[in-house]
Design an enzyme around this catalytic site. Structure first.
Site, PDB file in Angstrom:
ATOM      1  CD  GLU B  45      -0.556   5.364   3.393  1.00 20.24           C
ATOM      2  OE1 GLU B  45      -1.219   5.579   2.574  1.00 20.24           O
ATOM      3  OE2 GLU B  45       0.614   5.809   3.874  1.00 20.24           O
ATOM      4  CG  ASP B  56      -6.711   9.076  -4.356  1.00 19.45           C
ATOM      5  OD1 ASP B  56      -5.413   9.105  -4.042  1.00 19.45           O
ATOM      6  OD2 ASP B  56      -7.723   8.948  -3.422  1.00 19.45           O
TER       7      ASP B  56
END
Lengths: 393, 257
Positions: B45, B56
């Site tokens: 990714e 995140d």
């Protein structure tokens, strides 16, 4: 065309809920319940009672005679500055804390820039005996010490946002992350008409008490419930949303939104989102925002900490692109001068956010018979240091 | 056939690694990808950095901030990847937030991905319903698989719906958290993995969030097709740089390495 939110959570093409799956259950729970809860007679009773006895509503609609004479028009000031905690922010936090209680949440989180929304949230958490965590950019903590102290006195924990640019947008990111990490017991009290649906609509509804009062107060004083103009400053846009709310669909009432031009819209130091922003996604909402060519969100600037948000609520993005509201940008200097003028003419020290709205009388001419209602969204106590430095008082 | 679909058919547990492009140095992208493939990683990714990555945690956010400072942009990333298929065969997925893609233009973005040989996208803040109504046909035109997330809070009904519009795999977030906030799994996670396994979904599940070593990789893949590592790899890059990537990959795949 409608200027209200549609069933899918959009104002025109703006709004929606562009959120990670981790937030979906939290936001969905709120979406499914907020209108139902707000409509409950018991909720309405408690909300209205607190607005009356605790906040001090209705706030006066004051005919500012000397200001009106000076600009040769009829100016009414909606005195949100007289609310408990000194601004319109408390209308929303009272509503949301009652919402949180009915959804069974016992932990409250909030973001704050200058600290006004943080104080308003800490206040209602103290009132209800709920745990309160306020995220605030590390840089803002340093420059807004009195509000940090207020939040602490009210029992809140102030957590510095250390990521990114360490200001309001990052405090908002941190609050969202906290909510992702605490999906069950926590309610996030967003401070403006921003964020994923249903927040913009829910906050606008809680703030709509402002335009509801304007209607009957104006009727008493002028014999009409419709002003010719409603003027408000716009950062995220909650005081404007409240002042416009009941007039949105009545196009005989002209809406004026005042943004912070900072040092000037072309200076690179500005927060005039309607001029400098493009369509994009910020904090879960599709709206106008200030960003680089590549879609990285940029840091706005204004002398007023309450107006330096890089986006604008989706309602306002729609009001701007549809032409329903006129958007005017006011520089730091113009706002400061207008604030001082209100002090001298009316004996009212306005918040610098509200001073931006006041500055439009130097930019735009109204007819002598026009009724102009201006949302005086907050008082200037919090801004004394900025006024002192600016005018070398 | 899309490389993701091919990879899923292999009779093994898959290791997928996330890294933020432009970190630690602007031009590390191709080196990192090649090293990961050489050392047995099954899928990669590639993170397109964003200024406000709200799903995140601090590790990935800090790497994104640094990557942007280093000069990473969508255009730069596409340039760095233009010859990547000359050397790399495993599935490549771009993971990023929606706004930078929106600004590039969704169709232009998808077309560029196809030209390069990108197999799929993970866009945490593009909601399932918006994708389904507005973007699905564009993604399909350019042969891109869109990967959706589920969490322990996702309802059975919604999981079934997500499964029905997925093609490839489902990204199973191990716990209610942002990335990098916890390591290791307890009974709650294991029960959740088992619960999803028993649903017999059409798409296999790959677990993300909380995997950092061989132990957690084995735990995660006991009831799932594979596992994704992000923050732990970013920390490794921060501490050891790009030279020791082989060591990291092997330490995940082999016990007591």
């Amino acid at each position: 065309m409608s200027y209200n939110i549609n069933k899918k959570g959009y104002y025109g093409k703006f709004g929606g809920a562009f959120i990670p799956e981790m937030l979906y259950p939290n936001v969905e729970e709120l979406r499914q319940n907020y209108i139902k809860v707000m409509a409950e007679p018991d909720f309405q009773r408690e909300f209205n009672l607190l607005l009356k006895d605790y906040v001090g509503r209705p706030s006066p609609l004051y005919f500012a005679k000397r200001l009106s004479d000076k600009y040769n028009t009829k100016i009414y000031l909606k005195r949100e500055d007289l609310n408990h905690t000194g601004a319109h922010k408390i209308n929303n936090t009272i509503g949301q804390i009652l919402m949180a209680k009915r959804l069974g949440k016992h932990r409250i989180i909030a973001e704050t820039g200058a600290g006004q929304h943080g104080v308003a949230t800490a206040t209602v958490c103290a009132l209800m005996g709920l745990e309160c965590i306020v995220y605030m950019g590390e840089i803002d903590i340093a420059r807004q010490a009195p509000n940090v102290a207020r939040m602490k006195m009210l029992g809140a924990t102030v957590v510095p946002a250390l990521s990114g640019s360490r200001t309001l947008k990052d405090a908002t990111n941190e609050a969202i992350r906290d909510w992702i990490n605490n999906p069950v017991d926590t309610h996030y009290i967003i401070g403006s008409v921003v964020g994923p649906h249903p927040y913009p609509d829910m906050v606008a509804r809680f703030q709509s008490v402002v335009s509801e009062e304007i209607q009957w107060q104006l009727k008493e004083q002028e014999g009409t419930s419709k002003p010719d103009y409603v003027v408000a400053c716009v950062g995220g846009g909650s005081n404007a949303a409240g002042a416009y709310y009941h007039f949105l669909e009545d196009t005989n009432v002209n809406l004026i939104a005042v943004e912070a031009a900072g040092l000037g819209v072309d200076s690179g130091e500005s927060a005039a989102t309607s001029v400098l922003g493009r369509e994009g996604i910020i904090h879960g909402s599709k709206t106008l925002l200030m960003q680089t060519k590549d879609g990285q969100i940029t840091e706005p600037y204004s002398i007023s900490a309450g107006l330096d948000y890089p986006g604008v609520g989706p309602m306002h993005a729609h009001l701007y692109t549809s032409g329903r509201a006129e958007f005017i940008s006011i520089t730091d200097d113009e706002a400061m001068a207008a604030g001082l003028k209100l002090c001298k003419l009316e004996g009212i020290i306005p918040a610098i956010e509200s001073s931006h709205a006041l500055a439009i009388f130097e930019k735009k001419t109204f007819n002598p018979n026009d009724i102009v209602v201006l949302s005086l969204s907050g008082r200037g106590d919090k801004d004394l240091e900025t006024y002192i430095n600016h005018f070398k008082l | 056939m899309n490389r993701i679909n091919q990879k899923i058919k292999e009779d093994k547990k898959l290791l997928s690694i996330y890294f933020t492009s432009g970190y630690p140095n602007l031009d590390d992208t191709a080196t990192i990808i090649q090293n990961l493939e050489e050392n047995g990683v099954d899928m990669i990714e590639i993170g397109l950095p964003f200024s406000d990555p709200l799903a995140d945690g601090p590790t990935i956010q800090a790497s994104s901030t640094q990557a942007l400072k280093n000069g990473m942009t969508t255009e730069v990333l596409f340039n760095q990847l233009k010859d990547i298929r000359k050397t790399v065969n495993i599935p490549l997925i771009i993971m990023g937030y929606f706004n930078p893609m929106l600004q590039y233009g969704i169709e232009a973005f998808c077309k560029k991905c196809q030209d390069i040989g990108i197999d799929g996208l993970i866009i945490p803040d593009l909601p399932v319903d918006v994708y389904n109504e507005q973007y699905k046909s564009i993604f399909e035109t350019y042969g891109l698989i869109n990967i959706f997330l589920i969490t322990p809070q996702t309802s059975v009904e919604r999981i079934r719906f997500i499964d029905s519009i997925s093609n490839g795999f489902i990204y199973m977030v191990s716990s209610a958290s942002v990335t990098g906030s916890q390591y290791g799994f307890g009974a709650i996670q294991t029960n959740y993995f088992k619960r999803i396994e028993k649903m017999n979904l059409n798409n296999p599940q790959i677990v993300g969030f909380g995997i950092s070593n061989n132990d957690t990789f084995m735990q995660a893949t006991q009831h799932a097709k594979g596992a994704i590592i992000g923050s732990a790899f970013i920390k490794h890059l921060t501490n050891k740089g790009v030279d020791k990537i082989g060591y990291f990959a092997k330490s995940i795949l082999k016990p007591n390495y």
